[in-house]
Design an enzyme around this catalytic site. Structure first.
Site, mmCIF file in Angstrom:
data_model
loop_
_atom_site.group_PDB
_atom_site.id
_atom_site.type_symbol
_atom_site.label_atom_id
_atom_site.label_comp_id
_atom_site.label_asym_id
_atom_site.label_seq_id
_atom_site.Cartn_x
_atom_site.Cartn_y
_atom_site.Cartn_z
ATOM 1 N N HIS A 1 -9.444 3.595 -1.970
ATOM 2 C CA HIS A 1 -8.068 3.105 -1.844
ATOM 3 C C HIS A 1 -7.669 2.228 -3.028
ATOM 4 O O HIS A 1 -7.435 1.032 -2.876
ATOM 5 C CB HIS A 1 -7.948 2.338 -0.517
ATOM 6 C CG HIS A 1 -6.580 1.815 -0.196
ATOM 7 N ND1 HIS A 1 -5.413 2.378 -0.677
ATOM 8 C CD2 HIS A 1 -6.187 0.759 0.572
ATOM 9 C CE1 HIS A 1 -4.373 1.689 -0.223
ATOM 10 N NE2 HIS A 1 -4.814 0.702 0.527
ATOM 11 N N CYS B 1 0.822 -1.218 0.000
ATOM 12 C CA CYS B 1 0.000 0.000 0.000
ATOM 13 C C CYS B 1 0.851 1.261 0.000
ATOM 14 O O CYS B 1 0.328 2.369 -0.096
ATOM 15 C CB CYS B 1 -0.970 -0.013 1.166
ATOM 16 S SG CYS B 1 -2.163 -1.355 1.030
#
Lengths: 167, 401
Positions: free
Chosen positions: B348, B82
């Site tokens: 996201h 991430c």
């Protein structure tokens, strides 16, 4: 047959481990055993079956850091020498979560927990027999390790996993 | 830093679902947008970094070049969980710092589709055939759900509950308040995937996923892209006055991995590497947490945001529960956190996230954030963390002019 979660656990499996059986030693450890007609295998290498099932770590002989996986060198100090160390079957709940959404063949809800073992070692495993009400699960509560059957393959071999129950 | 590096172009797509576009379309849109914003062309770039996690082995950067300009410059295809997008930006920065480039383009993109909250691990598993040990743990069958959970909602729930175990006044309600705030913030951000406010009762009463994270406390999957154009101090001095006026200084850029801790064998520690990144970033920039006008941090789950208040020193040690209780991270609070809506509501798309939060902070520092503008913002911090682990912290400052 369910492959995980509390409802997949056979509550007698932990007790069954106490039966005297023909134990097969693999890699110097008892992670395969014959239970009458049923052959059992620990679901992971670091769970050792036998009369007193327990977790076993690779301990760095230099700094004492503990690991459950196959090692190349120590993540803490970089040295390359390890010895097997039997870990305690008792500990405390360091953290937990109650899983309500999982893969279709994992029974929910179940409690996943991070356990700090007495004398060293931190491990993840299911918290069994504690219900799934957050009001009733205490952080820091004392637990002890147990084992349960978690699946059977086509040849009839049963996989045995470990979990924790309130002490 | 002696030789500052500047963001002179920044853009992002609205995050959401783009079933009719692919990653190259999304990346092209933001790459061209960031270049236009910087008053530059692809011909001015001497380095290209493209962050995309799920297509990391597809040479996406070169596919992008084939749409926007094959100029022969070095391309870095970046993957770092991430922290992928932020690492791509850092790679572009390092090209400038190394003297190989004076202008560089960094793009983050992801096309996740509706893969589901749990990703591939959420699908039905095959029944075991013959048990045989494999992998570094000698596993005989998949152990998700058998030996606890390794999936993200549960991992971050456990990270939050560990914090709760050491600190009074932190529980389900405090974690839920984080999501209440971020959903409320997102209503002002037209680029957010969701723009809907929910009451605390609605957040707490939503479908439970991994206690204490309900569905409204988990970030969605989605598609999107963001891009930035960077340049050196020396180059900036040669650019158009309007570009210079809108330039945003990167005062700190720090990337860390997780140092050894004993509890690693239980689950990854998301705090130590974040604390180290923040500490180094504050030192690099010569600013402290009290100087921050806004923060975009990695709220993949509400439980994560709460522990990062302390990890980034936005509150006193042990004070994260109190910080949210007294609305410290709300947009009108002590230190506004995730005024974009955060990952929880803005979305996201993994590779895009670490670039999009730089876009968000830069846009506030430029005074161009519209309805969600934090008035007079001069200094902001961005943070991302990828499990594995990788953490990136950037501190941005408005140009002195």
């Amino acid at each position: 047959m369910l492959y995980g979660g509390v409802s997949g656990a056979d509550p007698t499996a932990g007790g069954a481990a106490k039966h005297d059986t023909d134990v097969t030693h693999v890699n110097g450890r008892t992670n395969v055993r014959q239970m009458g007609e049923t052959k059992q295998m620990s679901v992971v290498d670091y769970l050792v079956l036998g009369d007193e099932p327990h977790l076993e770590a690779n301990a760095c002989t230099s700094c004492g850091a503990l690991f459950f996986d196959r090692r190349n060198a120590c993540a803490k100090c970089g040295k390359q020498s390890f010895e097997k160390r039997a870990l305690s079957n008792s500990g405390i709940v360091r953290s937990y979560t109650i899983i309500h959404r999982a893969a279709p063949n994992v029974a929910v809800p179940y409690v996943s927990s991070v356990i700090e073992l007495d004398g060293g070692g931190v491990v993840k495993g299911n918290l069994l027999e504690a219900g799934s009400d957050p009001e009733k699960i205490e952080l820091g509560m004392k637990v002890k390790m147990t084992t349960f059957g978690c699946g059977v393959d086509e040849e009839g071999t049963e996989a045995v996993a470990f979990g924790f129950v309130p002490a | 830093m002696a030789d500052n590096i500047w963001i002179i172009g920044a853009t992002m797509t609205k995050f959401g679902r783009y079933p009719d576009k692919d990653s190259v379309d999304l990346a092209s849109e933001t790459a061209l947008g960031a270049l236009a914003d910087a008053g530059a062309t692809i011909g001015d770039m001497q380095s290209l970094s493209v962050g995309c996690l799920l297509e990391a082995s597809n040479m996406l950067g070169q596919h992008l070049q084939k749409q926007i300009g094959q100029t022969g410059i070095p391309v870095f295809n970046v993957a770092n969980a991430c922290a992928t997008g932020a690492t791509a930006v850092r790679t572009a920065m390092l090209s400038i710092k190394a003297g190989e480039a004076d202008m560089a383009l960094a793009v983050g993109v992801e096309q996740m589709g509706k893969m589901g909250l749990l990703g591939p691990a959420g699908r039905e598993r095959a029944k075991p055939t013959g048990f045989e040990r494999s992998g570094r743990y000698g596993t005989v069958m998949p152990v998700e759900g058998v030996l606890g959970t390794q999936l993200m909602p549960g991992v971050f729930a456990q990270a939050g509950m560990e914090y709760a175990s050491h600190h009074d006044g932190v529980g389900f309600e405090q974690f839920a308040k984080v999501a209440e705030k971020n959903h409320a913030h997102s209503t002002l951000n037209p680029l957010a995937q969701y723009q809907k406010a929910f009451s605390l009762e609605e957040v707490m009463g939503a479908t439970m996923i991994a206690y204490p994270n309900t569905l409204l406390m988990c970030c969605p999957t989605g598609d999107g892209s963001a891009a930035v154009v960077l340049c050196s101090d020396k180059k900036l001095k040669t650019l158009d006055p309007d570009v210079r006026r809108r330039a945003v200084k990167i005062s700190a850029s720090v990337l860390t991995s997780d140092p050894y801790v004993e509890s690693d064998t239980g689950q990854p520690d998301v705090s130590t590497l974040t604390k180290q990144a923040a500490k180094t970033a504050y030192e690099q920039a010569g600013v402290g947490p009290a100087d921050l006008d806004l923060v975009e941090l990695h709220d993949c789950f509400a439980t994560a945001e709460l522990i990062h208040y302390e990890n980034l020193s936005l509150c006193e040690p042990g004070g994260a529960g109190d910080f949210i209780d007294r609305r410290g991270p709300w947009r009108d609070g002590q230190t506004p956190v995730n005024v974009s809506g955060g990952l929880i509501s803005k979305g996201h798309p993994i590779g895009a996230t670490g670039v999009a939060n730089l876009y968000e902070v830069a846009t506030h520092l430029r005074g161009e954030a519209g309805d969600r503008q934090i008035e007079g913002a001069k200094v902001g911090l961005t943070h991302v963390i990828g499990l594995g682990s990788a953490c990136a912290v950037h501190i941005l400052e408005k140009a002195a002019s």
